[in-house]
Design an enzyme around this catalytic site. Structure first.
Site, PDB file in Angstrom:
ATOM      1  CG  ASP A  98      -1.761   1.247   1.346  1.00 29.71           C
ATOM      2  OD1 ASP A  98      -2.193   1.759   0.302  1.00 29.71           O
ATOM      3  OD2 ASP A  98      -1.988   1.722   2.468  1.00 29.71           O
ATOM      4  CG  ASP A 100      -2.404   6.844   2.155  1.00 30.74           C
ATOM      5  OD1 ASP A 100      -2.413   8.020   1.728  1.00 30.74           O
ATOM      6  OD2 ASP A 100      -3.336   6.360   2.803  1.00 30.74           O
ATOM      7  CG  ASP A 289       0.682   1.656   5.770  1.00 34.43           C
ATOM      8  OD1 ASP A 289       1.369   1.474   6.792  1.00 34.43           O
ATOM      9  OD2 ASP A 289      -0.511   2.008   5.799  1.00 34.43           O
TER      10      ASP A 289
END
Length: 387
Positions: A98, A100, A289
């Protein structure tokens, strides 16, 4: 979010889902499914511990329920609808990454414009994919725009699905350059009765640092001596004498640099390699992440669904299309194009979506529906009564 806005968005999400069929992951019947409905009030409610059979026909489920957010598990289970993780019977899990924009170095979500955040995240995605392709040679890789501020990458190679959390943390540390130092990138080789220390140039972080060293040495040769010395002494631990030694070594034996030999030039070159290692770690790493990748039971957004915080589509991206992908154009639902609606806002705001620049002012504004949905989903506007 007030009742009128919530009901409007739920209705338009339902219209969207009646026109599409969200993409199901491999082995959908072994996945846990979850969603967040359009509940009143400031909080949200997660409905989870559901199997595909609990949902019934997926297209019918999404058309009838129009969830605000929809998820599936990275993990495969014997019984995905069991109420506890222990009862589910974990089999294996995709390796999920992930990215972000909220977590990117140098990005302040309070001050950085949304398009700039997405651009920064796109750069991090490209770096991540280089690791997955070049360093790990993964083959079954799916790239997805999250619909919000970043990207998800799903790796489903058989060799990684059984990894536990600790093994996945090692992957995270490698991609993020956690604990990377020059000594770990250097090996000792024998050459005609002598030994020398050289960078591991065959691939990985060693090859990245070696490329930076070769480029740096070439730049120094193009400078006059004073400028080159000044550039070298800017590094901690390299003084005037060390700079002279490095420049002399680079001039006398340029082949040594291209071979990755860190002995030529003495301690000064080794300090330079250490400094370049820190620089490359900062610029080439991918700030993924960590909890998402190490969590073997993670729920992740389902491609083809709508992100309830933006109204954009959680969009799968072909590997050949990553560079050209524009989330502010390519993730705008066709269902929300070609119609105008009235919204109310409290502040000035300018957004760019679907190739259109939309400016709103405090009060009631008439805007393209895709822009209105975006602002309402983000909590920056309310649905105004239609005339």
């Amino acid at each position: 979010m007030d009742d009128r806005t919530r009901e409007y968005l739920r209705g338009r999400f339902r219209d969207y889902y009646r026109s599409v069929s969200p993409s199901l992951p491999p082995d959908p019947d072994r996945r846990e499914w979850g969603h967040i409905p359009w509940t009143p009030g400031p909080g949200t409610t997660m409905v989870r511990h559901q199997s595909l059979s609990d949902l019934g026909d997926p297209k019918t489920f999404f058309a009838d329920n129009a969830p605000r957010h929809a998820y599936f598990s990275a993990a495969r289970y014997d019984d995905p609808s069991a109420a506890t993780m222990e009862q589910k019977g974990w089999r294996d899990a995709d390796l999920v990454f992930d990215l972000d924009a909220d977590h990117l170095p140098g990005v302040d979500p309070e001050t950085t414009p949304y398009p700039e955040m997405l651009d920064e995240c796109k750069g991090a995605l490209v770096r991540l994919l280089e690791f997955l392709d070049d360093d790990f040679a993964f083959e079954d890789v799916t790239v997805v725009f999250s619909g919000g501020r970043g990207y998800h990458v799903h790796v489903r190679d058989g060799g990684v699905r059984g990894l536990d959390s600790e093994a996945r943390r090692e992957v995270v540390d490698y991609v993020r350059a956690i604990g990377l130092d020059a000594d770990g990138l250097i090996r000792t080789v024998s050459d005609r009765g002598t030994t020398r220390r050289v960078l591991r140039t065959e691939g990985g972080w060693g090859a990245r640092v070696h490329e930076a060293l070769v480029e740096y040495a070439d730049d120094l040769r193009d400078m006059d001596d004073e400028a080159a010395r000044e550039r070298l002494t800017a590094f901690d631990g390299i003084g005037e004498k060390g700079a002279e030694t490095i420049l002399g070594a680079f001039d006398r034996n340029p082949a040594a640099v291209r071979e990755g030999n860190v002995e030529a030039g003495g301690p000064g070159v080794r300090r330079l390699v250490a400094a370049l290692t820190e620089r490359v770690a900062a610029t080439d790493s991918a700030p993924i992440d960590e909890p998402v990748t190490t969590d073997t039971r993670r729920l992740i957004r389902l491609p083809g669904t709508l992100h309830g915080g933006s109204g954009l589509v959680v969009t799968p991206i072909g590997r050949a299309d990553v560079d050209a992908f524009d989330p502010l154009r390519d993730a705008v639902p066709d269902r929300f194009v070609g119609r105008e609606i009235r919204i109310e806002t409290d502040t000035d705001r300018t957004i760019e979506l679907n190739g259109t620049r939309v400016t709103v002012e405090p009060g009631t504004n008439t805007v393209p529906e895709f822009a209105g949905v975006f602002l309402m989903a983000r909590g920056e506007a309310r649905k105004a009564p239609e005339r």
